[in-house]
Design an enzyme around this catalytic site. Sequence first.
Site, mmCIF file in Angstrom:
data_model
loop_
_atom_site.group_PDB
_atom_site.id
_atom_site.type_symbol
_atom_site.label_atom_id
_atom_site.label_comp_id
_atom_site.label_asym_id
_atom_site.label_seq_id
_atom_site.Cartn_x
_atom_site.Cartn_y
_atom_site.Cartn_z
ATOM 1 N N LYS A 148 -0.768 12.978 -18.814
ATOM 2 C CA LYS A 148 -1.435 11.731 -18.373
ATOM 3 C C LYS A 148 -2.501 11.180 -19.067
ATOM 4 C CE LYS A 148 -3.475 11.160 -13.545
ATOM 5 N NZ LYS A 148 -4.239 12.068 -12.692
ATOM 6 N N GLY A 158 -1.532 -1.461 15.503
ATOM 7 C CA GLY A 158 -0.188 -1.429 14.887
ATOM 8 C C GLY A 158 0.474 -0.097 14.991
ATOM 9 N N CYS A 180 -6.890 9.048 2.729
ATOM 10 C CA CYS A 180 -8.369 9.382 3.193
ATOM 11 C C CYS A 180 -8.579 9.433 4.940
ATOM 12 C CB CYS A 180 -9.101 7.899 2.955
ATOM 13 S SG CYS A 180 -8.765 7.654 1.073
HETATM 14 C C1 UGA Z 1 -10.141 3.837 3.035
HETATM 15 C C2 UGA Z 1 -11.530 2.936 3.351
HETATM 16 O O1 UGA Z 1 -11.373 1.824 3.852
HETATM 17 C C3 UGA Z 1 -12.239 3.068 1.974
HETATM 18 O O2 UGA Z 1 -13.697 2.579 2.344
HETATM 19 C C4 UGA Z 1 -12.728 4.608 1.353
HETATM 20 O O3 UGA Z 1 -13.298 4.404 0.198
HETATM 21 C C5 UGA Z 1 -11.276 5.241 1.236
HETATM 22 O O4 UGA Z 1 -10.566 5.318 2.453
HETATM 23 C C6 UGA Z 1 -11.492 6.517 0.732
HETATM 24 O O5 UGA Z 1 -11.889 7.309 1.437
HETATM 25 O O6 UGA Z 1 -11.146 6.894 -0.409
HETATM 26 P P1 UGA Z 1 -7.822 3.248 1.973
HETATM 27 O O7 UGA Z 1 -7.424 4.718 2.538
HETATM 28 O O8 UGA Z 1 -7.445 2.648 0.643
HETATM 29 O O9 UGA Z 1 -9.543 3.104 2.036
HETATM 30 O O10 UGA Z 1 -7.136 2.054 3.165
HETATM 31 P P2 UGA Z 1 -7.691 0.845 4.286
HETATM 32 O O11 UGA Z 1 -7.507 -0.222 3.781
HETATM 33 O O12 UGA Z 1 -8.856 1.363 4.938
HETATM 34 O O13 UGA Z 1 -6.891 1.390 5.256
HETATM 35 C C7 UGA Z 1 -6.209 2.795 5.983
HETATM 36 C C8 UGA Z 1 -5.272 2.601 6.917
HETATM 37 O O14 UGA Z 1 -5.548 1.782 8.157
HETATM 38 C C9 UGA Z 1 -3.916 1.900 6.453
HETATM 39 O O15 UGA Z 1 -2.962 2.795 6.689
HETATM 40 C C10 UGA Z 1 -4.074 0.651 7.259
HETATM 41 O O16 UGA Z 1 -2.571 0.108 7.336
HETATM 42 C C11 UGA Z 1 -4.455 0.854 8.265
HETATM 43 N N1 UGA Z 1 -5.435 -0.191 9.069
HETATM 44 C C12 UGA Z 1 -6.379 -0.918 8.423
HETATM 45 C C13 UGA Z 1 -5.164 -0.491 10.342
HETATM 46 O O17 UGA Z 1 -3.971 0.283 10.943
HETATM 47 N N2 UGA Z 1 -5.669 -1.367 11.057
HETATM 48 C C14 UGA Z 1 -6.626 -2.087 10.532
HETATM 49 O O18 UGA Z 1 -7.259 -3.023 11.071
HETATM 50 C C15 UGA Z 1 -6.966 -1.751 9.131
#
Ligand code: UGA
Length: 440
Positions: free
Chosen positions: A36, A255, A262
């Site tokens: 890596k 959904g 995370c």
């Molecule tokens: C999440 C947090 O948003 C970040 O702030 C955090 O730093 C990160 O985890 C972490 O702990 O490292 P991430 O897992 O990349 O980020 O993704 P998100 O955009 O938060 O989405 C997470 C999940 O929730 C996805 O499966 C998404 O489809 C779902 N989601 C999101 C919903 O079902 N509805 C929503 O309204 C928003």
Amino acid sequence: MNVVIFGTGYVGLVTGACLAHSTPHHVTCIDIDSKKIANLDKGIIPIYEPGLEAIVTEGLKSKKLKFTTDASSVINDADCIFIAVGTPPNEDGSADLKYVTAVAAEIGKTLVKNNVTVVVKSTVPIGTCDLVRSVIGLNLTKDVVFSVASNPEFLREGSAVSDFLNPDRIVIGTKEQFATDTLIDLYSSIPTKVLSYDVHTSEMVKYASNAMLATRISFMNEIAKLCDSVNANVSKVAEGMGVDTRIGPKFLSAGLGYGGSCFPKDVLALSRIGKEYNIDTPILSSVHETNESMIDYAVAKIMDQDFEDNECITFNFFGLSFKPNTDDIRESASIKLIEKLASLGCKINVYDPIVKHYTSPNNWNKIKMIHDIHDLVSIPADAFIVGTDLECVRKFNFKEAIITMKSAVIIDTRNMFDYNDAQIAGYRYISIGRPEKEAV
Ligand code: UGA
């Protein structure tokens, strides 16, 4: 200042590349994976993350960003050492800290310089900074002054670079004043407020933030199920709620539920912390249960349709990643749905613009990867299913595909289309928590 980062996963690599890009500091990223590191040294990055490759290349060129496997050669040049290694879940939901403590031991064995700040960036249980402090202390070969600080990350995969460069806030948790000063200096060129707390509070901010976002999603999914029953539209409900400034519009999309590395892990880990301290956390348990229930809920909705030949149902499926703009399939709700449908005997043809390989553990003969969206839509199928809210699907004009479909049905488990979208005209459109639209 010189910054050293242990771990070149999403968090470590994005942090290192962004610090080299947007601050005057010099960064060395360390990983035990020599292949890596050799690739990173050539600008080849192991993950798909928009904008990351460009800033890694830029950092290598300017020599502000370096990669090595040799920790001992750089630890004593550092003013600040980040720990950004993985904390995978144990079977009981707690976070496995073996990588974090291994790095702490290595730092301890090597550190001979005073006033270095060790920063825990990995998502860790409350109290981990204390553990890191004691592991370093136990391994020191010389009496040196050091500090261990917490600095959680709030980066979303798929937009991690822009999240890092334009954050809502930076949270730090420190004990010694020199660590506070070091971290404020480190981030001084990033345009946002730095919230400075004690270490445990900072560690809790991270878990509580992810748990809160996950709670909003599960809450809306619960409302979506109710909407299905009372014939209301959950997207409009979210809009009507979200304009209230006390609630706000974000993370209210119902959904298939949340996935990724995370939210699922952190909700369970926080719940586990509750158990450890004899504190009931029924909200967290329900958030998790509701999230898990969405797969079966979607399956029931899908299998409730009247297909031409119920013995041999074929679906053309969009999305493998846990959300758009990433190649990450960890805890992907799309994959859980695909696997469930396949185990019920359905054939699934899957397209994902970024994830090109997926081998099903149990249903490999039922699931077929299709590498071109046009090829996917030309396969006769009983319905299209949207599992991930991909931009290419939003833009896709489904009209031409209607002639090859056995029946014109779109099942949108991410509620990404509006009923009036021209792209889906002519289809029977089924989503989650919204009244069904009949074909026109
Ligand atoms: C999440 C947090 O948003 C970040 O702030 C955090 O730093 C990160 O985890 C972490 O702990 O490292 P991430 O897992 O990349 O980020 O993704 P998100 O955009 O938060 O989405 C997470 C999940 O929730 C996805 O499966 C998404 O489809 C779902 N989601 C999101 C919903 O079902 N509805 C929503 O309204 C928003």
